[in-house]
Write a protein that holds these residues in place. Structure first.
Motif, PDB file in Angstrom:
ATOM      1  N   ALA A 256      16.076  -8.707 -12.445  1.00  0.00           N
ATOM      2  CA  ALA A 256      16.964  -9.229 -11.403  1.00  0.00           C
ATOM      3  C   ALA A 256      17.896  -8.118 -10.950  1.00  0.00           C
ATOM      4  CB  ALA A 256      17.772 -10.418 -11.921  1.00  0.00           C
ATOM      5  N   VAL A 257      18.124  -8.055  -9.633  1.00  0.00           N
ATOM      6  CA  VAL A 257      19.019  -7.070  -9.037  1.00  0.00           C
ATOM      7  C   VAL A 257      19.995  -7.803  -8.129  1.00  0.00           C
ATOM      8  CG1 VAL A 257      19.217  -4.990  -7.628  1.00  0.00           C
ATOM      9  CG2 VAL A 257      17.160  -5.357  -9.035  1.00  0.00           C
ATOM     10  N   VAL A 258      21.289  -7.642  -8.381  1.00  0.00           N
ATOM     11  CA  VAL A 258      22.310  -8.267  -7.542  1.00  0.00           C
ATOM     12  C   VAL A 258      23.298  -7.199  -7.100  1.00  0.00           C
ATOM     13  CG1 VAL A 258      24.109 -10.030  -7.345  1.00  0.00           C
ATOM     14  CG2 VAL A 258      22.112 -10.455  -8.791  1.00  0.00           C
ATOM     15  N   ILE A 259      23.622  -7.209  -5.811  1.00  0.00           N
ATOM     16  CA  ILE A 259      24.646  -6.328  -5.249  1.00  0.00           C
ATOM     17  C   ILE A 259      25.634  -7.214  -4.504  1.00  0.00           C
ATOM     18  CG2 ILE A 259      25.082  -4.306  -3.804  1.00  0.00           C
ATOM     19  CD1 ILE A 259      21.948  -3.938  -3.898  1.00  0.00           C
ATOM     20  N   GLU A 260      26.921  -6.942  -4.657  1.00  0.00           N
ATOM     21  CA  GLU A 260      27.911  -7.724  -3.938  1.00  0.00           C
ATOM     22  C   GLU A 260      29.025  -6.817  -3.431  1.00  0.00           C
ATOM     23  OE1 GLU A 260      29.637 -10.498  -6.825  1.00  0.00           O
ATOM     24  OE2 GLU A 260      31.306  -9.110  -7.070  1.00  0.00           O
ATOM     25  N   TYR A 261      29.645  -7.252  -2.320  1.00  0.00           N
ATOM     26  CA  TYR A 261      30.810  -6.528  -1.803  1.00  0.00           C
ATOM     27  C   TYR A 261      31.667  -7.473  -0.972  1.00  0.00           C
ATOM     28  CZ  TYR A 261      28.343  -6.173   2.712  1.00  0.00           C
ATOM     29  OH  TYR A 261      27.691  -6.458   3.892  1.00  0.00           O
ATOM     30  N   GLY A 262      32.941  -7.098  -0.809  1.00  0.00           N
ATOM     31  CA  GLY A 262      33.875  -7.895  -0.030  1.00  0.00           C
ATOM     32  C   GLY A 262      33.874  -7.484   1.428  1.00  0.00           C
ATOM     33  N   GLN A 303      37.843 -13.634 -10.050  1.00  0.00           N
ATOM     34  CA  GLN A 303      36.987 -14.719  -9.575  1.00  0.00           C
ATOM     35  C   GLN A 303      35.509 -14.356  -9.689  1.00  0.00           C
ATOM     36  OE1 GLN A 303      36.321 -15.221  -5.279  1.00  0.00           O
ATOM     37  NE2 GLN A 303      37.254 -17.252  -5.511  1.00  0.00           N
ATOM     38  N   ARG A 304      35.147 -13.122  -9.295  1.00  0.00           N
ATOM     39  CA  ARG A 304      33.744 -12.720  -9.325  1.00  0.00           C
ATOM     40  C   ARG A 304      33.228 -12.639 -10.764  1.00  0.00           C
ATOM     41  NH1 ARG A 304      31.823 -14.144  -4.790  1.00  0.00           N
ATOM     42  NH2 ARG A 304      29.962 -12.906  -5.256  1.00  0.00           N
ATOM     43  N   PHE A 305      34.034 -12.113 -11.667  1.00  0.00           N
ATOM     44  CA  PHE A 305      33.627 -12.063 -13.067  1.00  0.00           C
ATOM     45  C   PHE A 305      33.416 -13.470 -13.622  1.00  0.00           C
ATOM     46  CE2 PHE A 305      34.883  -7.570 -13.677  1.00  0.00           C
ATOM     47  CZ  PHE A 305      33.863  -7.172 -14.511  1.00  0.00           C
ATOM     48  N   PRO A 311      28.434 -15.402 -15.812  1.00  0.00           N
ATOM     49  CA  PRO A 311      27.427 -16.470 -15.886  1.00  0.00           C
ATOM     50  C   PRO A 311      26.017 -15.998 -15.519  1.00  0.00           C
ATOM     51  CG  PRO A 311      29.408 -17.264 -14.792  1.00  0.00           C
ATOM     52  CD  PRO A 311      29.562 -15.786 -14.938  1.00  0.00           C
ATOM     53  N   PHE A 312      25.916 -15.044 -14.597  1.00  0.00           N
ATOM     54  CA  PHE A 312      24.615 -14.499 -14.212  1.00  0.00           C
ATOM     55  C   PHE A 312      23.890 -13.930 -15.436  1.00  0.00           C
ATOM     56  CE2 PHE A 312      22.433 -10.464 -13.361  1.00  0.00           C
ATOM     57  CZ  PHE A 312      21.394 -10.878 -12.554  1.00  0.00           C
ATOM     58  N   PHE A 313      24.595 -13.156 -16.253  1.00  0.00           N
ATOM     59  CA  PHE A 313      23.930 -12.567 -17.419  1.00  0.00           C
ATOM     60  C   PHE A 313      23.666 -13.603 -18.505  1.00  0.00           C
ATOM     61  CE2 PHE A 313      25.445  -8.688 -15.386  1.00  0.00           C
ATOM     62  CZ  PHE A 313      24.292  -7.915 -15.463  1.00  0.00           C
ATOM     63  N   ALA A 314      24.516 -14.616 -18.608  1.00  0.00           N
ATOM     64  CA  ALA A 314      24.220 -15.701 -19.550  1.00  0.00           C
ATOM     65  C   ALA A 314      22.887 -16.360 -19.194  1.00  0.00           C
ATOM     66  CB  ALA A 314      25.351 -16.731 -19.531  1.00  0.00           C
ATOM     67  N   GLN A 315      22.633 -16.556 -17.898  1.00  0.00           N
ATOM     68  CA  GLN A 315      21.361 -17.122 -17.456  1.00  0.00           C
ATOM     69  C   GLN A 315      20.203 -16.171 -17.709  1.00  0.00           C
ATOM     70  OE1 GLN A 315      22.056 -18.174 -13.307  1.00  0.00           O
ATOM     71  NE2 GLN A 315      22.231 -20.314 -13.888  1.00  0.00           N
ATOM     72  N   GLN A 316      20.401 -14.909 -17.366  1.00  0.00           N
ATOM     73  CA  GLN A 316      19.331 -13.939 -17.565  1.00  0.00           C
ATOM     74  C   GLN A 316      18.920 -13.845 -19.031  1.00  0.00           C
ATOM     75  OE1 GLN A 316      17.567 -12.103 -15.251  1.00  0.00           O
ATOM     76  NE2 GLN A 316      18.618 -13.416 -13.792  1.00  0.00           N
TER      77      GLN A 316
END
Length: 328
Positions: A256-262, A303-305, A311-316
């Motif tokens: 899985a690859v996730v990128i985020e920005y404001g 908020q993002r953490f 939670p993303f890594f808990a799912q992974q």
């Protein structure tokens, strides 16, 4: 009796806490760097509540990389809107999310940061993280020593490092999450036409305050990469977008690859670079998620953490998330 057992269970849940441990690693990879930076590096490790209670259990590991002029303590001391990563992780456990370790190495130096690459100036930071640190953690802690149970995340310079290391070491890390990654391509304030480079080259002229951070980052990148930005082929060995365009093999192994920005991030290389990297992922037919949120470079960090990254890594790690693109 049933009520008593219930109350005891609630009380136990309420007081169960993880721990933050601080180790120091003497790094052969960093020793002898040109700026005289110490090879003795602090590493902060979060262990979940059940780590001490279940001595035969092994845990996944998230390697979390901090940003420019930052330090792992800032994720623990409330610097980001009151974020205490230990409390957040403990809260995830209370809602039955999968438990895992979080490993946070300190990569700060006199120039503000190392960019997590092998460098004559700063030391071999890629080697430190991908070799020495992983071996140290697997030997010292009860981990699951396989790549599907290792993740990479980072913010700003740490986002750069996460994407860089995920590509270079797909055999080690199964998933990656880049938060507001800076400097992934020569765009925005890092574009060749930017006035930033004039002040990088001319150290005798006072840098305008509005450009001071960008110039400091550019100078650190120049030192880390070992050449001026316009030296042919040198920077492309390190910039994640250029690396991906040349060879997508490492990133294709990612689960899985996730990128985020404001949307309000004032560091323009973050948004432009994130989109450029996403375009290369799409071109290579690598599944990814690009998240855009209302906020600037840091004002949504807690908020993002709390709501996304952890939670993303808990799912992974728990296998809940689909890993259809995860190659062996």
């Amino acid at each position: 009796m049933r009520l008593l057992l219930l109350l005891l269970c609630v009380a136990t849940t309420a007081v169960a806490q993880g721990r933050i441990l601080v180790d120091t690693i003497h790094s052969k990879a960093i020793a002898g760097n040109a700026i005289g930076d110490t090879p003795n590096r602090e590493v902060f490790v979060y262990t979940p509540p059940s780590y001490d209670r279940t001595p035969n259990r092994r845990f996944p590991v998230l390697y979390l990389l901090h940003g420019f002029t930052s330090h792992p303590r800032e994720w623990l001391d409330g610097s980001y809107q009151g974020l205490d990563l230990q409390q957040t992780m403990d809260s995830l456990w209370r809602v039955d999310a999968g438990e895992y370790l979080v490993v946070m190495p300190s990569a700060d130096n006199a120039m503000g940061g190392t960019f997590y690459v092998n460098s004559a100036a700063f030391g071999k930071w890629e080697e430190f993280v991908a070799d020495e640190l992983v071996r140290f953690i697997d030997a010292r802690y009860r981990t699951r020593p396989e790549r599907l149970s290792r993740g990479l995340a980072g913010q700003s310079m740490g986002g750069f490092g996460a994407l860089y290391l995920a590509q270079k070491h797909g055999e080690l890390f199964g998933s990656v999450y880049a938060m507001s990654p800076c400097c992934t391509a020569m765009v925005g304030e890092l574009a060749a036409s930017s006035d930033v480079w004039r002040y990088v080259r001319d150290t005798t002229t006072v840098t305008p305050p509005a450009m001071a951070v960008s110039v400091r980052i550019a100078r650190a990148m120049t030192a880390a990469f070992g050449a001026p930005y316009d030296t042919p082929n040198t920077w492309s060995q390190f910039l994640p977008t250029d690396l991906l365009a040349k060879d997508a093999t490492g990133m294709k192994r990612s689960c899985a690859v996730v990128i985020e920005y404001g949307l309000d991030d004032a560091i323009t290389s973050v948004s432009l670079g994130s989109r450029a990297f996403a375009d290369e992922l799409a071109r290579a037919k690598i599944p990814f998620r690009l998240d855009v949120f209302a906020g600037d470079h840091t004002n949504r960090t807690r908020q993002r953490f709390e709501q996304r990254v952890l939670p993303f890594f808990a799912q992974q790690f728990s296998g809940v998330a689909p890993n259809g693109n995860c190659l062996p």
